[in-house]
Design a protein around this motif. Structure first.
Motif, mmCIF file in Angstrom:
data_model
loop_
_atom_site.group_PDB
_atom_site.id
_atom_site.type_symbol
_atom_site.label_atom_id
_atom_site.label_comp_id
_atom_site.label_asym_id
_atom_site.label_seq_id
_atom_site.Cartn_x
_atom_site.Cartn_y
_atom_site.Cartn_z
ATOM 1 N N ARG A 92 0.710 -1.188 -0.059
ATOM 2 C CA ARG A 92 -0.065 -0.054 0.006
ATOM 3 C C ARG A 92 0.835 1.108 0.000
ATOM 4 O O ARG A 92 2.251 1.241 0.359
ATOM 5 C CB ARG A 92 -1.028 0.075 1.236
ATOM 6 N N GLY A 93 0.270 2.440 -0.209
ATOM 7 C CA GLY A 93 1.232 3.613 -0.328
ATOM 8 C C GLY A 93 0.075 4.780 -0.453
ATOM 9 O O GLY A 93 -0.989 4.900 -0.129
ATOM 10 N N SER B 75 -5.640 13.736 -3.465
ATOM 11 C CA SER B 75 -4.878 12.547 -2.599
ATOM 12 C C SER B 75 -5.485 11.353 -2.403
ATOM 13 O O SER B 75 -6.784 11.438 -2.160
ATOM 14 C CB SER B 75 -4.357 13.262 -1.262
ATOM 15 N N ALA B 76 -4.850 10.203 -2.633
ATOM 16 C CA ALA B 76 -5.519 9.057 -2.347
ATOM 17 C C ALA B 76 -4.619 8.049 -1.701
ATOM 18 O O ALA B 76 -3.385 8.168 -1.782
ATOM 19 C CB ALA B 76 -5.999 8.529 -3.591
ATOM 20 N N SER B 77 -5.376 7.340 -1.121
ATOM 21 C CA SER B 77 -4.359 6.023 -0.375
ATOM 22 C C SER B 77 -4.692 4.941 -1.375
ATOM 23 O O SER B 77 -5.550 4.559 -1.982
ATOM 24 C CB SER B 77 -5.285 5.532 1.166
ATOM 25 N N ILE B 78 -3.535 4.229 -1.688
ATOM 26 C CA ILE B 78 -3.270 3.011 -2.556
ATOM 27 C C ILE B 78 -3.156 1.842 -1.980
ATOM 28 O O ILE B 78 -2.422 1.495 -1.107
ATOM 29 C CB ILE B 78 -2.109 3.328 -3.608
ATOM 30 N N GLU B 79 -4.103 0.898 -2.505
ATOM 31 C CA GLU B 79 -4.399 -0.293 -1.949
ATOM 32 C C GLU B 79 -4.083 -1.396 -3.045
ATOM 33 O O GLU B 79 -4.166 -1.102 -4.264
ATOM 34 C CB GLU B 79 -5.617 -0.718 -0.938
ATOM 35 N N GLY C 182 5.874 -1.629 1.907
ATOM 36 C CA GLY C 182 6.501 -1.453 0.302
ATOM 37 C C GLY C 182 5.402 -1.856 -0.696
ATOM 38 O O GLY C 182 4.173 -1.657 -0.101
ATOM 39 N N TRP C 183 5.776 -2.100 -1.834
ATOM 40 C CA TRP C 183 4.638 -2.406 -2.774
ATOM 41 C C TRP C 183 5.211 -3.055 -3.867
ATOM 42 O O TRP C 183 6.297 -3.196 -4.207
ATOM 43 C CB TRP C 183 3.601 -1.482 -2.907
ATOM 44 N N HIS C 184 4.221 -3.793 -4.752
ATOM 45 C CA HIS C 184 4.693 -4.324 -5.899
ATOM 46 C C HIS C 184 4.225 -3.700 -7.027
ATOM 47 O O HIS C 184 2.640 -3.619 -7.229
ATOM 48 C CB HIS C 184 4.345 -6.012 -6.233
#
Length: 298
Positions: A70-71, A80-84, A106-108
């Motif tokens: 996530r990020g 602005s947005a939270s990324i899942e 972290g994230w892929h």
């Protein structure tokens, strides 16, 4: 990148034939960013590399898909947005943006950069829009299979590679458009939550409002609440509360004989001196100066 992390990408020279196709690919790749790793990783060419503090503006488009971790994502107009996992975000030419994984997860990420008259036409006809850059795509298997084919085609250096990648990009953008069309119900629900929050703030602005508690009462996480509230209003919830209190204070200064201390207390400021400093910082006038200017005939 740390040992064992996935990182594969290519940047492509663009020929006249590629441009004549109508849709061409500038870059494609993937990276698994480990927790507590510097981001973005080094090695990307000028024009694509960026720093979080400064953000970035691209000449073309890009689609980034997050399959795990996530990020956060930010772009112009205070979006602005939270990324899942399962989120994709679109980057647009000439539009400032920045994004990064959360340090603890972290994230892929998987991405493909593109441009061309076809992409510009999609933008002109609002099939894609910088006003709606983040999408939840409920087709993970299809998206991942498409990105897998992209990587395989690049590694094999297949003939007419640009045209193969353009087809994959059109497929991915079709999924994005499908997700966009499926969003109105979710957007309505989001709007209802934010409207409820705004009503609470407007009714209870003079009290001791706790925004994290308010988010919990509305049944959402504070991270989601803060980002969605800012996307709807242009201000974070706490900043919105402060601005509302200052509006109410200005009205009381102009229309009543209450003292500065009384007005501070009635509008939710427990400290008269903090209220006065904030008022002057925002309006370049002290509360007393505002009162005098707002009613010159009294």
């Amino acid at each position: 990148m740390k040992p064992g992390d996935v990182s594969f990408y290519r940047y492509f020279p663009i020929s006249k034939r590629d441009k004549n196709w109508g849709l061409y690919i500038t870059t494609a790749g993937e990276a698994r960013i480990a927790p507590h790793t510097l981001y973005p990783p080094s090695g990307h060419p000028k024009g694509f590399a960026f720093e979080w503090q400064r953000g970035r503006i691209l000449d073309g488009f890009a689609l980034v898909y997050i399959s795990s971790g996530r990020g956060n994502f930010e772009s112009e107009r205070k979006f602005s947005a939270s990324i899942e996992p399962g989120h994709a975000f679109l980057l647009f030419p000439g539009v400032w943006h920045r994004y990064a994984p959360a340090q603890d997860t972290g994230w892929h990420e998987h991405w493909i950069g593109f441009d061309g008259e076809t992409a510009r036409q999609w933008l002109r006809h609002r099939f894609i829009s910088p006003k709606n850059p983040v999408l939840k795509i409920n087709a993970e298997d299809t998206v991942m299979a498409t990105f897998s084919r992209v990587v395989q085609a690049i590694r094999a250096n297949r003939p007419a590679l640009q045209q193969i990648l353009a087809g994959a990009t059109a497929n991915l953008l079709g999924l994005c458009y499908s997700a966009q069309q499926a969003q109105p119900a979710a957007e309505t629900q989001n709007s209802n939550i934010i409207e409820s929050a705004i009503a609470r703030i407007q009714n209870e602005y003079a009290g001791n409002l706790n925004m994290q508690l308010l988010a919990r009462e509305l049944g959402v996480s504070y991270r989601w609440f803060r980002g969605t509230f800012a996307a709807h209003t242009g201000l974070g919830p706490h900043q919105y509360l402060l601005e509302l209190r200052l509006v109410r204070a200005r009205n009381l200064l102009a229309e009543t004989e209450f003292s500065i201390k009384e007005i501070a207390m009635q509008t939710g400021f427990e400290d008269e001196h903090y209220f006065s400093r904030l008022f002057q910082q925002k309006l370049n006038l002290t509360p007393s100066q505002w009162r005098t200017r707002s009613r010159p005939h009294k």
